[in-house]
Write a protein that holds these residues in place. Structure first.
Motif, mmCIF file in Angstrom:
data_model
loop_
_atom_site.group_PDB
_atom_site.id
_atom_site.type_symbol
_atom_site.label_atom_id
_atom_site.label_comp_id
_atom_site.label_asym_id
_atom_site.label_seq_id
_atom_site.Cartn_x
_atom_site.Cartn_y
_atom_site.Cartn_z
ATOM 1 N N PRO A 86 0.814 -1.225 0.000
ATOM 2 C CA PRO A 86 0.000 0.000 0.000
ATOM 3 C C PRO A 86 0.845 1.271 0.000
ATOM 4 O O PRO A 86 1.777 1.426 0.774
ATOM 5 N N GLY A 87 0.494 2.144 -0.934
ATOM 6 C CA GLY A 87 1.219 3.385 -1.115
ATOM 7 C C GLY A 87 2.431 3.266 -2.024
ATOM 8 O O GLY A 87 2.987 4.273 -2.445
ATOM 9 N N ARG A 88 2.835 2.042 -2.327
ATOM 10 C CA ARG A 88 4.026 1.810 -3.157
ATOM 11 C C ARG A 88 3.828 0.616 -4.109
ATOM 12 O O ARG A 88 4.721 -0.184 -4.285
ATOM 13 N N TYR A 89 2.629 0.505 -4.677
ATOM 14 C CA TYR A 89 2.374 -0.560 -5.642
ATOM 15 C C TYR A 89 3.081 -0.270 -6.957
ATOM 16 O O TYR A 89 3.271 0.897 -7.322
ATOM 17 N N THR A 90 3.415 -1.329 -7.700
ATOM 18 C CA THR A 90 3.839 -1.127 -9.076
ATOM 19 C C THR A 90 2.602 -0.645 -9.844
ATOM 20 O O THR A 90 1.464 -0.910 -9.438
ATOM 21 N N ALA A 91 2.806 0.046 -10.934
ATOM 22 C CA ALA A 91 1.669 0.560 -11.713
ATOM 23 C C ALA A 91 0.773 -0.590 -12.179
ATOM 24 O O ALA A 91 -0.460 -0.487 -12.127
ATOM 25 N N ARG A 92 1.381 -1.679 -12.632
ATOM 26 C CA ARG A 92 0.601 -2.827 -13.111
ATOM 27 C C ARG A 92 -0.308 -3.373 -12.023
ATOM 28 O O ARG A 92 -1.502 -3.593 -12.235
ATOM 29 N N VAL A 93 0.242 -3.573 -10.822
ATOM 30 C CA VAL A 93 -0.545 -4.143 -9.726
ATOM 31 C C VAL A 93 -1.589 -3.149 -9.229
ATOM 32 O O VAL A 93 -2.730 -3.527 -8.935
ATOM 33 N N ARG A 94 -1.246 -1.884 -9.138
ATOM 34 C CA ARG A 94 -2.225 -0.872 -8.712
ATOM 35 C C ARG A 94 -3.449 -0.913 -9.631
ATOM 36 O O ARG A 94 -4.590 -0.922 -9.170
ATOM 37 N N ASN A 95 -3.206 -0.979 -10.950
ATOM 38 C CA ASN A 95 -4.314 -1.034 -11.903
ATOM 39 C C ASN A 95 -5.132 -2.310 -11.735
ATOM 40 O O ASN A 95 -6.362 -2.275 -11.791
ATOM 41 N N LEU A 96 -4.451 -3.441 -11.517
ATOM 42 C CA LEU A 96 -5.170 -4.706 -11.322
ATOM 43 C C LEU A 96 -5.984 -4.700 -10.028
ATOM 44 O O LEU A 96 -7.113 -5.199 -10.004
ATOM 45 N N LEU A 97 -5.432 -4.148 -8.953
ATOM 46 C CA LEU A 97 -6.167 -4.083 -7.692
ATOM 47 C C LEU A 97 -7.416 -3.213 -7.831
ATOM 48 O O LEU A 97 -8.481 -3.553 -7.298
ATOM 49 N N LYS A 98 -7.313 -2.124 -8.573
ATOM 50 C CA LYS A 98 -8.477 -1.259 -8.796
ATOM 51 C C LYS A 98 -9.523 -1.955 -9.657
ATOM 52 O O LYS A 98 -10.725 -1.793 -9.451
ATOM 53 N N GLU A 99 -9.050 -2.738 -10.624
ATOM 54 C CA GLU A 99 -9.969 -3.449 -11.518
ATOM 55 C C GLU A 99 -10.615 -4.650 -10.833
ATOM 56 O O GLU A 99 -11.830 -4.838 -10.896
#
Length: 173
Positions: A86-99
């Motif tokens: 949290p607060g330091r996700y890779t861009a790929r994972v941040r997008n997947l977590l939001k999706e």
């Protein structure tokens, strides 16, 4: 349902894990398995869900995906090897977590045991640390927990001992 969670074995499967995971229904491995023998032994022991990590060769990558997204006992889970926290996700994972909007996000790679709630995304992040002998971690760790009606309970950290033996000081004469 009881889950055994491990990561970063780096080709070493500690025999103590058989005892610690004896009552588990499934094992989840968050990558850097190392040698296919480790995966074979885990598969022979319990049902396993695993992802490949950055050190894993083609043989393991052919058997394990980069990501796993699944639901167990009412809990939605997303697992990958490298993804941050949290607060330091890779861009790929941040997008997947939001999706995907999982309840639980699992990763490995850092060799740092971490359990953190991401209040912004409403996802619990768990990294079980590393249970192998390679890396910079001091204590080898794994985890065990239960899932009941979509809730995680009875979370336990398993300490497997120091990563490497501390060399004895040379004898003085």
């Amino acid at each position: 349902m009881q889950i055994g969670l491990l990561s970063d074995t780096h080709s070493y499967l500690d025999p103590a894990l058989y005892h610690h995971f004896a009552d588990c229904d499934e094992l989840w491995h968050a990558g850097d398995i190392g040698d296919s023998t480790v995966l074979n032994e885990l598969e022979a022991f319990k049902p396993i869900r695993a992802v490949y990590g950055n050190i894993d060769d083609t043989a393991i990558r052919n058997r394990c995906p980069l990501d796993q997204s699944f639901t167990v006992a009412g809990l939605s889970v997303f697992m990958t090897h490298i993804g941050g926290y949290p607060g330091r996700y890779t861009a790929r994972v941040r997008n997947l977590l939001k999706e995907l909007r999982p309840n639980l996000y699992l990763c490995g790679h850092s060799h740092i045991l971490k359990v953190v709630m991401d209040k912004q995304l409403g996802v619990l992040h768990i990294n079980p640390g590393a249970c192998g002998r390679h890396g910079f971690h001091r204590m080898r760790t794994a985890m065990r927990f239960q899932i009941d009606s979509g809730r995680i309970t009875n979370v336990e950290v398993i300490e497997l001992g120091l990563r490497g033996a501390i060399p004895a000081a040379p004898e003085r004469r």
